[in-house]
Design a protein around this motif. Structure first.
Motif, PDB file in Angstrom:
ATOM      1  N   ALA A 134     -23.755  47.996 -30.045  1.00 31.72           N
ATOM      2  CA  ALA A 134     -23.521  46.981 -29.017  1.00 31.72           C
ATOM      3  C   ALA A 134     -22.516  47.474 -27.977  1.00 31.72           C
ATOM      4  O   ALA A 134     -22.652  47.180 -26.777  1.00 31.72           O
ATOM      5  CB  ALA A 134     -23.032  45.688 -29.659  1.00 31.72           C
ATOM      6  N   SER A 190     -27.458  40.862 -28.167  1.00 29.54           N
ATOM      7  CA  SER A 190     -26.075  40.452 -27.878  1.00 29.54           C
ATOM      8  C   SER A 190     -25.889  40.203 -26.388  1.00 29.54           C
ATOM      9  O   SER A 190     -26.519  40.863 -25.554  1.00 29.54           O
ATOM     10  CB  SER A 190     -25.099  41.528 -28.351  1.00 29.54           C
ATOM     11  OG  SER A 190     -25.125  41.666 -29.755  1.00 29.54           O
ATOM     12  N   THR A 214     -20.321  41.895 -28.088  1.00 30.38           N
ATOM     13  CA  THR A 214     -20.126  42.008 -29.537  1.00 30.38           C
ATOM     14  C   THR A 214     -19.717  43.415 -29.950  1.00 30.38           C
ATOM     15  O   THR A 214     -19.569  43.694 -31.141  1.00 30.38           O
ATOM     16  CB  THR A 214     -21.423  41.628 -30.273  1.00 30.38           C
ATOM     17  OG1 THR A 214     -22.502  42.435 -29.754  1.00 30.38           O
ATOM     18  CG2 THR A 214     -21.760  40.165 -30.095  1.00 30.38           C
TER      19      THR A 214
END
Length: 384
Positions: free
Chosen positions: A130, A352, A137
């Motif tokens: 991520a 995310s 995140t």
């Protein structure tokens, strides 16, 4: 097994060198300086008493970093990852070996080639991917990207894009440990090119003078960007630089995970027990260019073939097969498990959210600073 003499170790050559594992003490060196001697575990069936389950775990960890990095390169080509991006391809044995030698509470400072180290330090793979994707995140909430991983919980304190920028900070952390009377150790990872900058020598000097618990880990993949070590360093045997500071220096075969784990553990525990710094040179082979956008056309064909022949994962896979620790079926099962874990990490990153632009300046300073500018590109220089 072969033995390398002290005289042979002083010779320099452009050909790939067979790194050593054990330490010896040549007569012409100070008693305070240990240097490298000559055994290697590669090619043998001696696993030093390590149980079969652990040997397979080491293979799985190395393979996971390899597949994670390969997927990272693919995502970069898909424009899901931006900025600069440097991979650990070819250095997995060193990454895993050092990670296994450290305690969870030990601190790790790295350069910009740190994805594998983040995984080895115990950061959840989804958070690492991520961060590469620039998502909130990620380990640095999406603002750091590939070169700026950071996680206080696992004590990975960077990810530094400036060559050698992590070295003075690492001895600062070691000084804090010493000042507080703790027993943690700092491992400071860097590339071979860092050994030629002033901050490297200044930091080793201070670490030796103040007896700081730090191990300087030099990853010598034999090519600093596009230049060989022999053409950039008057002393290409980098472990010998420790002698200038009466510090213990070791060279280890960076393609052998057990050798790295053994020597790194010895140096780390000595630093923990006695507060003595050390320098560890791990010799490996970079399988790709300096970064994902580097085609590495400057490398000769024989250098490329040598690197491929020293692929640590292939060597470890074959060695475990020959010893009966691994079978084709169990290897396939590990491969399938690794690919699934990488897929889960990629899915987490894909799903995310991007960071809120309003948080861009949240971490400029630990506490508010008067006059700190929060001006964005396109904003007027002066408000009406």
């Amino acid at each position: 097994m072969t033995t390398t003499t002290a005289a042979e170790l002083t010779q320099t050559t452009a050909a790939p060198r067979k790194p050593a594992r054990k330490a010896t003490r040549p007569a012409d060196q100070s008693a305070d300086v240990a240097v490298s001697g000559a055994e290697t575990l590669l090619g043998g069936a001696d696993f030093g008493g390590t149980d079969a389950a652990t040997l397979r775990e080491l293979y799985s960890e190395m393979l996971f970093i390899r597949r994670f990095e390969e997927r990272t390169a693919q995502a970069y080509q898909q424009a899901k990852i931006g900025g600069y991006c440097h991979l650990n391809l070819g250095e997995e044995a060193t990454v895993v070996g050092v990670g296994r030698a450290m305690r969870p509470t030990d601190y790790l400072f790295t350069n910009y080639r740190e994805h594998g180290y983040a995984l080895a330090k115990g950061i959840e793979p989804g958070r690492v991917m991520a961060e590469l994707y620039g998502r909130s995140t990620g380990t640095s909430k999406g603002w750091g990207g590939s070169m700026h991983m950071y996680d206080t919980e696992t004590r990975l304190l960077g990810g530094y894009a400036i060559v050698g920028g992590q070295v003075p900070l690492a001895i600062g952390a070691a000084l804090a440990i010493d000042y507080r009377g703790g027993d943690d150790v700092v491992v400071c990872q860097m590339g071979e090119g860092t050994t030629n900058i002033g901050a490297f020598h200044e930091s080793l000097n201070i670490a030796a003078l103040w007896n700081l618990p730090v191990v300087f880990l030099v990853i010598n993949n034999q090519t600093g960007m596009g230049t060989t070590v022999e053409k950039s360093s008057a002393e290409p045997d980098l472990w010998k630089r420790a002698a200038s500071y009466r510090m213990r220096g070791e060279r280890v075969d960076g393609t052998d995970v057990l050798a790295v784990r053994e020597v790194a553990a010895d140096l780390i525990e000595t630093a923990r027990r006695e507060g003595k710094p050390a320098l560890l040179e791990a010799v490996s082979y970079r399988l790709k260019g300096h970064s994902v956008v580097d085609p590495a056309k400057y490398r000769a064909e024989d250098a490329v073939s040598t690197a491929v022949a020293h692929d640590p994962i292939v060597l470890w896979h074959n060695r475990l097969l020959e010893a009966g620790v691994l079978t084709e079926e169990s290897a396939a099962a590990i491969e399938a498990d690794v690919k699934e874990r990488v897929r889960v990490a990629v899915d987490f990153a894909d799903q995310s959210p991007h960071p809120d632009p309003a948080t861009l300046f949240d971490y400029n300073y630990a506490t508010p600073v008067a006059g700190d500018s929060h001006r964005l590109p396109g904003d007027p220089l002066f408000t009406a």
